[in-house]
Design a protein around this motif. Structure first.
Motif, short mmCIF file in Angstrom:
data_model
loop_
_atom_site.label_atom_id
_atom_site.label_comp_id
_atom_site.label_asym_id
_atom_site.label_seq_id
_atom_site.Cartn_x
_atom_site.Cartn_y
_atom_site.Cartn_z
N ASP A 126 0.82 -1.21 0.00
CA ASP A 126 0.00 0.00 0.00
C ASP A 126 0.86 1.26 0.00
O ASP A 126 0.51 2.26 -0.65
N ASP A 127 1.97 1.23 0.74
CA ASP A 127 2.89 2.37 0.75
C ASP A 127 3.46 2.61 -0.64
O ASP A 127 3.53 3.74 -1.12
N CYS B 112 3.72 5.56 -5.83
CA CYS B 112 3.58 5.50 -7.29
C CYS B 112 2.44 6.40 -7.78
O CYS B 112 2.57 7.08 -8.81
N THR B 113 1.35 6.41 -7.04
CA THR B 113 0.23 7.28 -7.40
C THR B 113 0.63 8.74 -7.30
O THR B 113 0.33 9.55 -8.18
N MET B 114 1.36 9.10 -6.23
CA MET B 114 1.78 10.49 -6.07
C MET B 114 2.76 10.91 -7.16
O MET B 114 2.73 12.06 -7.62
N ILE B 115 3.61 10.01 -7.60
CA ILE B 115 4.52 10.32 -8.71
C ILE B 115 3.69 10.70 -9.93
O ILE B 115 3.98 11.67 -10.62
N GLU B 116 2.63 9.96 -10.19
CA GLU B 116 1.76 10.25 -11.34
C GLU B 116 1.02 11.57 -11.15
O GLU B 116 0.91 12.37 -12.08
N VAL B 117 0.52 11.84 -9.95
CA VAL B 117 -0.18 13.09 -9.67
C VAL B 117 0.75 14.28 -9.91
O VAL B 117 0.38 15.26 -10.57
N VAL B 118 1.96 14.19 -9.38
CA VAL B 118 2.94 15.28 -9.54
C VAL B 118 3.32 15.43 -11.01
O VAL B 118 3.41 16.55 -11.53
N ALA B 119 3.51 14.32 -11.70
CA ALA B 119 3.88 14.38 -13.12
C ALA B 119 2.81 15.09 -13.93
O ALA B 119 3.11 15.95 -14.76
N ARG B 120 1.56 14.76 -13.67
CA ARG B 120 0.47 15.41 -14.42
C ARG B 120 0.37 16.89 -14.10
O ARG B 120 0.19 17.71 -14.99
N LYS B 121 0.47 17.22 -12.82
CA LYS B 121 0.32 18.62 -12.44
C LYS B 121 1.46 19.50 -12.96
O LYS B 121 1.25 20.65 -13.32
N THR B 122 2.66 18.94 -13.01
CA THR B 122 3.83 19.73 -13.43
C THR B 122 4.18 19.53 -14.90
O THR B 122 5.16 20.10 -15.38
N HIS B 123 3.39 18.72 -15.61
CA HIS B 123 3.64 18.45 -17.03
C HIS B 123 5.02 17.84 -17.26
O HIS B 123 5.78 18.28 -18.11
N VAL C 77 0.71 7.73 6.61
CA VAL C 77 0.13 8.95 7.17
C VAL C 77 -0.39 9.85 6.05
O VAL C 77 -1.50 10.37 6.10
N ASN C 78 0.43 10.02 5.00
CA ASN C 78 0.07 10.93 3.91
C ASN C 78 -1.16 10.48 3.14
O ASN C 78 -1.84 11.31 2.54
N HIS C 79 -1.46 9.19 3.16
CA HIS C 79 -2.64 8.75 2.41
C HIS C 79 -3.93 9.33 2.98
O HIS C 79 -4.95 9.34 2.30
N CYS C 80 -3.88 9.84 4.19
CA CYS C 80 -5.04 10.47 4.81
C CYS C 80 -5.26 11.90 4.30
O CYS C 80 -6.32 12.48 4.49
N LEU C 81 -4.24 12.47 3.66
CA LEU C 81 -4.31 13.82 3.12
C LEU C 81 -4.80 13.77 1.68
O LEU C 81 -4.77 12.74 1.04
N SER C 82 -5.22 14.92 1.18
CA SER C 82 -5.65 14.96 -0.22
C SER C 82 -4.44 14.83 -1.14
O SER C 82 -3.33 15.25 -0.79
N PHE C 83 -4.67 14.27 -2.31
CA PHE C 83 -3.59 14.18 -3.29
C PHE C 83 -3.05 15.57 -3.62
O PHE C 83 -1.85 15.75 -3.79
N THR D 114 -7.07 7.03 -14.43
CA THR D 114 -6.92 7.83 -13.22
C THR D 114 -5.48 7.72 -12.72
O THR D 114 -4.75 6.79 -13.09
N GLU D 115 -5.10 8.66 -11.89
CA GLU D 115 -3.77 8.60 -11.29
C GLU D 115 -3.59 7.32 -10.49
O GLU D 115 -2.52 6.73 -10.49
N THR D 116 -4.65 6.90 -9.81
CA THR D 116 -4.55 5.68 -9.00
C THR D 116 -4.41 4.44 -9.89
O THR D 116 -3.72 3.50 -9.51
N SER D 117 -5.04 4.45 -11.05
CA SER D 117 -4.88 3.32 -11.98
C SER D 117 -3.43 3.20 -12.44
O SER D 117 -2.87 2.11 -12.50
N VAL D 118 -2.83 4.35 -12.77
CA VAL D 118 -1.44 4.34 -13.20
C VAL D 118 -0.53 3.95 -12.03
O VAL D 118 0.41 3.17 -12.20
N GLY D 119 -0.84 4.45 -10.83
CA GLY D 119 -0.06 4.07 -9.65
C GLY D 119 -0.11 2.57 -9.41
O GLY D 119 0.90 1.95 -9.08
N LYS D 120 -1.27 1.97 -9.60
CA LYS D 120 -1.43 0.52 -9.42
C LYS D 120 -0.61 -0.25 -10.46
O LYS D 120 0.02 -1.26 -10.14
N ILE D 121 -0.59 0.25 -11.70
CA ILE D 121 0.21 -0.40 -12.75
C ILE D 121 1.69 -0.39 -12.37
O ILE D 121 2.36 -1.42 -12.42
#
Length: 125
Positions: free
Chosen positions: A8-9, A14-25, A49-55, A85-92
């Motif tokens: 899960d960690d 991996c999901t956050m890497i995708e979120v940051v990549a999308r936001k920063t192009h 801990v961070n999973h409790c915060l918003s992406f 979704t970012e989570t789909s890519v994170g799961k991959i």
């Protein structure tokens, strides 16, 4: 020191890497390259801990704390009409990293190897 982490960690990182990549192009590989081994270890440690915060909150913290620059890669257009979704890519990525985790290799080495090799051969982001 042995890092204690679970799947899960890794999924969250991996999901956050995708979120940051999308936001920063940026490509996800470029985000990973901006994160030191120490930072990746830290993010795996605090993922529970961070999973409790918003992406959005975690993403903004990563961008600021790790000086992730604005890129020019249009990662959404690269997906065509089926934008996962970012989570789909994170799961991959999580699945690929776990499937390719070599014996005697630590998870950070595997993260770096997978993000580098996948982004060399395909356009996941």
């Amino acid at each position: 020191m042995i890092l204690q982490w679970n799947e899960d960690d890794l999924f969250f990182v991996c999901t956050m890497i995708e979120v940051v990549a999308r936001k920063t192009h940026n490509r996800s590989r470029d985000v990973v390259e901006k994160l030191s081994d120490k930072v990746l270890l830290h993010q795996l440690k605090v993922a529970s801990v961070n999973h409790c915060l918003s992406f959005e909150q975690v993403c903004d913290e990563w961008i600021e704390d790790y000086a992730i620059p604005e890129g020019d890669y249009d990662n959404i257009v690269s997906y065509g009409n089926d934008i996962p979704t970012e989570t789909s890519v994170g799961k991959i990525y999580q699945t690929i990293i776990l499937d390719n985790l070599k014996s005697r290799e630590n998870v950070i080495e595997s993260i770096r190897r997978v993000y580098h090799s996948l982004n060399d051969t395909c356009d996941y982001s």
